[in-house]
Enzyme design. Structure first.
Site, PDB file in Angstrom:
ATOM      1  N   GLY A 186       0.806  -1.219   0.000  1.00 54.72           N
ATOM      2  CA  GLY A 186       0.000   0.000   0.000  1.00 54.72           C
ATOM      3  C   GLY A 186       0.838   1.269   0.000  1.00 54.72           C
ATOM      4  O   GLY A 186       0.520   2.233  -0.699  1.00 54.72           O
ATOM      5  N   THR A 187       1.897   1.287   0.789  1.00 59.83           N
ATOM      6  CA  THR A 187       2.725   2.491   0.882  1.00 59.83           C
ATOM      7  C   THR A 187       3.319   2.827  -0.477  1.00 59.83           C
ATOM      8  O   THR A 187       3.335   3.992  -0.897  1.00 59.83           O
ATOM      9  CB  THR A 187       3.843   2.278   1.926  1.00 59.83           C
ATOM     10  OG1 THR A 187       3.227   1.962   3.182  1.00 59.83           O
ATOM     11  CG2 THR A 187       4.711   3.514   2.076  1.00 59.83           C
TER      12      THR A 187
ATOM     13  N   ASN B 191      -8.764   3.285   7.961  1.00 54.07           N
ATOM     14  CA  ASN B 191      -8.177   2.144   8.675  1.00 54.07           C
ATOM     15  C   ASN B 191      -8.567   2.098  10.146  1.00 54.07           C
ATOM     16  O   ASN B 191      -8.554   1.042  10.753  1.00 54.07           O
ATOM     17  CB  ASN B 191      -6.650   2.150   8.542  1.00 54.07           C
ATOM     18  CG  ASN B 191      -6.034   3.518   8.676  1.00 54.07           C
ATOM     19  OD1 ASN B 191      -6.423   4.453   7.983  1.00 54.07           O
ATOM     20  ND2 ASN B 191      -5.076   3.641   9.564  1.00 54.07           N
TER      21      ASN B 191
ATOM     22  N   SER C 296      -3.181  -3.547  -0.813  1.00 54.09           N
ATOM     23  CA  SER C 296      -2.064  -4.197  -0.119  1.00 54.09           C
ATOM     24  C   SER C 296      -2.397  -5.654   0.188  1.00 54.09           C
ATOM     25  O   SER C 296      -3.486  -5.942   0.708  1.00 54.09           O
ATOM     26  CB  SER C 296      -1.792  -3.455   1.187  1.00 54.09           C
ATOM     27  OG  SER C 296      -0.820  -4.127   1.928  1.00 54.09           O
TER      28      SER C 296
ATOM     29  N   HIS D  50      -1.121  -7.775   2.479  1.00 56.59           N
ATOM     30  CA  HIS D  50      -1.178  -8.290   3.855  1.00 56.59           C
ATOM     31  C   HIS D  50      -2.412  -7.856   4.636  1.00 56.59           C
ATOM     32  O   HIS D  50      -2.613  -8.289   5.764  1.00 56.59           O
ATOM     33  CB  HIS D  50       0.121  -7.963   4.617  1.00 56.59           C
ATOM     34  CG  HIS D  50       0.270  -6.551   5.076  1.00 56.59           C
ATOM     35  ND1 HIS D  50       0.083  -6.193   6.390  1.00 56.59           N
ATOM     36  CD2 HIS D  50       0.609  -5.414   4.433  1.00 56.59           C
ATOM     37  CE1 HIS D  50       0.321  -4.893   6.528  1.00 56.59           C
ATOM     38  NE2 HIS D  50       0.633  -4.403   5.355  1.00 56.59           N
TER      39      HIS D  50
ATOM     40  N   THR E 115      12.563  -7.208 -10.154  1.00 53.09           N
ATOM     41  CA  THR E 115      12.116  -8.589 -10.386  1.00 53.09           C
ATOM     42  C   THR E 115      10.841  -8.874  -9.596  1.00 53.09           C
ATOM     43  O   THR E 115      10.755  -8.564  -8.410  1.00 53.09           O
ATOM     44  CB  THR E 115      13.236  -9.569  -9.960  1.00 53.09           C
ATOM     45  OG1 THR E 115      14.385  -9.257 -10.735  1.00 53.09           O
ATOM     46  CG2 THR E 115      12.832 -11.013 -10.174  1.00 53.09           C
TER      47      THR E 115
ATOM     48  N   CYS F 185       1.163   1.918  13.258  1.00 52.35           N
ATOM     49  CA  CYS F 185       2.412   2.682  13.296  1.00 52.35           C
ATOM     50  C   CYS F 185       2.387   3.773  14.351  1.00 52.35           C
ATOM     51  O   CYS F 185       3.410   4.294  14.729  1.00 52.35           O
ATOM     52  CB  CYS F 185       2.706   3.275  11.922  1.00 52.35           C
ATOM     53  SG  CYS F 185       1.261   3.979  11.157  1.00 52.35           S
TER      54      CYS F 185
HETATM   55  C1  PLP Z   1      -5.291   2.820   4.653  1.00 51.70           C
HETATM   56  C2  PLP Z   1      -3.898   2.295   4.545  1.00 51.70           C
HETATM   57  N1  PLP Z   1      -3.107   2.715   3.545  1.00 51.70           N
HETATM   58  C3  PLP Z   1      -1.857   2.277   3.387  1.00 51.70           C
HETATM   59  C4  PLP Z   1      -1.305   1.375   4.281  1.00 51.70           C
HETATM   60  C5  PLP Z   1       0.090   0.896   4.057  1.00 51.70           C
HETATM   61  O1  PLP Z   1       0.068  -0.357   3.432  1.00 51.70           O
HETATM   62  P1  PLP Z   1       1.371  -1.308   3.468  1.00 51.70           P
HETATM   63  O2  PLP Z   1       1.515  -1.767   4.887  1.00 51.70           O
HETATM   64  O3  PLP Z   1       1.050  -2.420   2.529  1.00 51.70           O
HETATM   65  O4  PLP Z   1       2.521  -0.496   3.008  1.00 51.70           O
HETATM   66  C6  PLP Z   1      -2.081   0.922   5.347  1.00 51.70           C
HETATM   67  C7  PLP Z   1      -1.501   0.007   6.356  1.00 51.70           C
HETATM   68  O5  PLP Z   1      -1.779   0.118   7.532  1.00 51.70           O
HETATM   69  C8  PLP Z   1      -3.408   1.383   5.481  1.00 51.70           C
HETATM   70  O6  PLP Z   1      -4.201   0.966   6.473  1.00 51.70           O
END
Ligand code: PLP
Length: 393
Positions: free
Chosen positions: A78-79, A154, A202, A204, A240, A329
């Site tokens: 996601g990041t 989230n 994402s 995970h 890759t 986080c």
């Molecule tokens: C809304 C949202 N965006 C982005 C992320 C980041 O995703 P990733 O952990 O796959 O980098 C998160 C992870 O907590 C999230 O909840």
């Protein structure tokens, strides 16, 4: 087991932080570590086997979000997708519209863009954690390049008015990105119904492993890559391919789609609703944050007045229950959640809030165990609270 720790039943209510890789998904990815380990760019048979698996996964992810296969780019998560949307689209002098409740992956990338000479407008949310599309419309400027608003928050699980924002973006001829990390697998997604140009997902958060994700790029949308290297992913993401991760994400996408049809998602909603209604009807000075808006089915964000959420996290952890005070986080920080604060919660209530996020593996038994231990755990913490002693009925 950690040395010194007594074996205890563990209950995991923190699926918005991360999810377990489900056994059926793990089994599908396993051969790609050991037997079918080829590089998907190699022209020999081992490489072609890997390539076929990657393309099959791309079809499955595309199906989950109503996209064409050519519009799906595999990423690390996601990041990366969020950063790709912002740094790949926006340059100095451009204006971006986002919301105050975004994940740090968007908010901190926006801060960096501001240092790089971009302008960013952060639209507020109301007490239900909802962005008002009219605020987005009013924020438009001649130099607005991108609107980025998350699909599901989230912390509260609240679903934002995607289609309305998509229409505003289309009318203004502005690109629209959505961070769908917390929505994928929990609610059906259709990129055309939403009208977005870009979307981050994402692995995970939807029972695939950490370190893999997908990024949707509408046909004709030109995104500058973040990395320079080989021509992987049609030159949109060099590096890759993470074949086992991608295969797992494909399977997870299929699994998620099945979940809408076979009642698995509805079952989670029923468990979440039981948790929320029992807590709020039997324990005083509690309530649901964000219950006025549409929400994903797995998330309950509850406030418990007169306590510190962090203290309840620790007390429940000692009883074998894992949950959190919000974004993973930010746990450990004493700052109240930026999301709950943006909703207008007073700092004490925001600090006394906790997120319980259920998953496909959650059972009714686990909910009952939680409901049986919560009252006494909370009562003990409240007894220690000087504010509670003065104000309790
Ligand atoms: C809304 C949202 N965006 C982005 C992320 C980041 O995703 P990733 O952990 O796959 O980098 C998160 C992870 O907590 C999230 O909840």
């Amino acid at each position: 087991m950690i040395r010194g720790q007594v074996s205890m039943r563990r209950i995991y209510f923190d699926n918005n932080a991360t999810t377990p890789v489900l056994p059926e998904i793990f089994e599908v990815m396993r051969p790609f570590f050991t037997e079918q380990f080829g590089n998907a760019s190699s022209i020999h048979q081992d490489g072609q086997q890997a390539r076929a698996a990657v393309e099959r996964a791309r079809e499955l992810v595309a199906k989950l979000i109503g996209a064409r296969t050519s519009e799906v780019v595999f990423t690390s998560g996601g990041t990366e997708g969020d950063n790709l949307a912002l740094f790949g689209m926006v340059k100095a002098g451009d204006h971006v519209i986002t919301s105050t409740i975004e994940h740090e992956a968007i908010l901190n990338a926006c801060k960096r863009l501001e240092q790089n000479g971009c302008e960013v407008t952060y639209v507020p949310v109301d007490g239900r954690c909802l962005v008002n599309p009219d605020d987005v419309r009013r924020a438009l400027r001649p130099n607005t390049k991108l609107i980025t608003v998350m699909m599901a928050n989230n912390e509260t699980g609240v679903l934002q008015p995607m289609a309305e924002i998509g229409r505003i973006a289309a009318e203004a001829d502005v690109y629209f990105h959505t961070d769908a990390v917390q929505a994928a697998g929990k609610v059906p997604i259709d990129v055309n119904g939403i009208g977005c140009d870009l979307m981050s997902i994402s692995g995970h958060k939807m029972n695939a492993p950490k370190g893999v994700g997908a990024f949707y790029v509408r046909k004709g949308t030109l995104v500058q890559p973040l990395f320079y290297g080989g021509k992987h992913e049609r030159s949109r993401r060099a590096g890759t391919e993470n074949v086992p991760g991608i295969v797992a994400l494909g399977k997870a996408a299929e699994f998620a789609r099945d979940g809408f049809a076979n009642g698995a998602v509805e079952r989670i909603r029923e468990l979440r609703d039981r948790l929320e209604s029992t807590v709020t009807s039997t324990i005083e000075a509690t309530g649901v944050n964000g219950d006025g808006g549409p929400r994903v089915p797995n998330t309950a964000n509850l406030f418990f007045d007169y306590i510190e959420g962090e203290a309840l996290v620790i007390a429940l952890d000692l009883k074998g229950i894992a949950a959190s005070t919000g974004a993973a986080c930010s746990s450990g920080a004493t700052e109240p959640s930026h999301v709950l604060t943006a909703m207008g919660l007073p700092p004490e209530r925001a600090r006394g809030s906790m997120r319980f996020s259920l998953g496909k593996q959650t059972t009714a038994d686990e909910i009952e165990y939680f409901l049986s231990v919560l009252p006494e755990t909370l009562a003990r913490l409240r007894e220690l609270s000087p504010v509670y002693a003065g104000q309790a009925k």
